[in-house]
Every structure is written in C-alpha cells, then in structure tokens.
Design an enzyme around this catalytic site. Structure first.
Site, PDB file in Angstrom:
ATOM      1  N   SER A 148       0.852  -1.194   0.000  1.00 25.07           N
ATOM      2  CA  SER A 148       0.000   0.000   0.000  1.00 25.07           C
ATOM      3  C   SER A 148       0.880   1.233   0.000  1.00 25.07           C
ATOM      4  O   SER A 148       2.003   1.210   0.523  1.00 25.07           O
ATOM      5  CB  SER A 148      -0.892   0.010   1.247  1.00 25.07           C
ATOM      6  OG  SER A 148      -1.517   1.261   1.431  1.00 25.07           O
ATOM      7  N   TYR A 162      -2.191  -0.607  10.265  1.00 21.35           N
ATOM      8  CA  TYR A 162      -2.316  -0.970   8.854  1.00 21.35           C
ATOM      9  C   TYR A 162      -1.058  -0.600   8.078  1.00 21.35           C
ATOM     10  O   TYR A 162      -0.492  -1.425   7.346  1.00 21.35           O
ATOM     11  CB  TYR A 162      -3.531  -0.270   8.251  1.00 21.35           C
ATOM     12  CG  TYR A 162      -3.677  -0.487   6.765  1.00 21.35           C
ATOM     13  CD1 TYR A 162      -4.208  -1.669   6.269  1.00 21.35           C
ATOM     14  CD2 TYR A 162      -3.270   0.486   5.849  1.00 21.35           C
ATOM     15  CE1 TYR A 162      -4.339  -1.884   4.902  1.00 21.35           C
ATOM     16  CE2 TYR A 162      -3.397   0.289   4.488  1.00 21.35           C
ATOM     17  CZ  TYR A 162      -3.928  -0.890   4.023  1.00 21.35           C
ATOM     18  OH  TYR A 162      -4.035  -1.105   2.675  1.00 21.35           O
TER      19      TYR A 162
END
Length: 256
Positions: A148, A162
């Site tokens: 990501s 995350y």
C-alpha cells in the site's frame, strides 16, 4: 523505476482475496486475456458467482475456486498445493488478501490492530512461503505482493497498524526478491494508492480516488511487466510517494 523484462506468459494465476474489490477485478482482467485462474477467499458464494461470470464470458478459461481464510496458515499451504494440482502448475501467485481496520494505538483496541497485523503480515508470510515453496519445486514462478502507499511512512490514527503491516509485507517481499535474484523466480511489490473497493468504501472521500477498473488496470500492467516495484496508478502516486518519504512527519500526519 526498475523493470524486469520477460517473454514468459504466466498462464496459471492464483489470487487470494478474490471474492471482492481488487482481487475480484484482477480476476476479470486476467480472464479477459485468457489466463487460467485459481481464486480463493472466505466467501465461497461470491467466488462461485464470479467463476460462473468468468466462464460464461470466457469459455476457454479454467477457473478453480476454493474457500480460504488466510489466517488458517496450515490451510494456506493445503489450498495452494490443491490449486497446483487443479491447474497442473502455478505460474503466478498474487498475495492480495488483507484488511484495513485499525484503531489509534493505546485506545483499548489492541484486538483490532492485532487482527490487522496478523492478516496483513503473518498471513501474507504464510502465503509467500506456500507460493515460493511451489516455485522452488517448479524452478519458475512470479510472486506478487500487494502492499500500500501507506507503507511509505508511519501513519497516525486508524492507519498506524495498517501502515506498519503493509510496510512489513513490502520488506518481506524485498527480502524474498534478494534471496531469489539469481533464479527464474521473480517478485513484484505493488503499492496501490486510493482505489475504490469494499475496503476503501468507509474511508474519507478524496479526489485522488480512482475507480476499481482504472486502478486494477494499472496494477495488472505492472504485474504483467513484472516490475520490481510499482506505485499504482503512477499518477499521482509516484510523485506523492516521493513526497511521503521526504516530508516532515508533522505534514505526513496531517495527510494521514
């Protein structure tokens, strides 16, 4: 950006987390160019519907589906080996399954952050282990790890665990790449930006968000080119990635 060139067609592709979002759209894009697919996720009803859709649209494509919770690590190995038996070999494995929930550290929600860390990193490690074990036996293969843009820096608030898990999985992929540099096994790390999906549906709306179809097209192009690393879509995420790496943390915190 470094690129690995290849003339090999990766015909038989395994995608985890294929029942929705980026995984589902990748399955559609690869089926459209005639690739055989091994698709797994927890929601088998959605996988079956996707299989029916793909086979109806592309009758020459083989689509095998199996239930998989990637946090059941022993089952990861079993399912990957079963898919290899179904298709005869696995040419490419896309480690895509993941989740985006999390809470600010120290606010009493260790459970949510632990679940994120286990799913996005530990379960990804199991998938990489299972894939590379098969590739070593075949002496060929392409491992794709979906990280990501959040992995560029430490992120605040709900993104902390995350972002850390996605940074960890990017480092894992690079370590595997280092191990396999002089072999016929290649490794690609993808850093998606804001791409519409079920995971991003609850995120704040942003003009940087692109449609699932557009975002996944960029992902698939990078995968097919076997890029070592790719920020996708390239615009605006290549320049934004540079900025995220070099801006003072207080500015990154505002962006997060």
């Amino acid at each position: 950006m470094t690129t690995r060139t290849t003339r090999t067609t990766r015909q038989k592709i395994l995608i985890t987390g294929a029942s929705a979002g980026l995984g589902e759209q990748m399955a559609r894009d690869f089926a459209a160019v005639g690739r055989d697919l091994a698709l797994c996720a927890r929601r088998t009803d959605r996988l079956e519907r996707l299989r029916e859709e793909l086979v109806a649209a592309h009758p020459r494509v083989t689509v095998s589906v199996r239930a998989l919770d990637v946090n059941d690590h022993d089952h990861v190995f079993e399912v990957f080996r079963a898919f290899r038996a179904d298709l005869g070999r696995l040419d490419r494995v896309i480690v895509n399954a993941g989740l985006g929930k999390g809470q600010p550290v120290g606010t009493g929600r260790f459970d949510a952050n632990l679940h994120t860390a286990r799913t996005n990193f530990t379960a990804a490690l199991a998938q990489c282990e299972a894939a590379v074990e098969i590739f070593r036996e075949q002496n060929a293969g392409h491992l794709v790890v979906v990280s990501s843009m959040s992995a560029m820096r430490g992120m605040p608030r709900n993104l902390t665990a995350y972002a850390a898990s996605k940074a960890g999985v990017a480092a894992l992929a690079e370590g595997i790449r280092a191990e396999l540099l002089r072999t016929p096994i290649s490794v690609t790390t993808l850093f998606p930006g804001y791409i519409a999906s079920e995971m991003s549906a609850r995120a704040a709306r942003t003009p940087l968000m692109v449609s699932t179809a557009k975002g996944v097209r960029a992902m698939v192009r990078a995968i097919e080119a076997e890029r070592v690393q790719a920020k996708v879509p390239a615009w605006p995420w290549v320049p934004l990635g540079f900025a995220l790496r070099h801006l003072p943390l207080r500015l990154v915190t505002r962006a997060g």
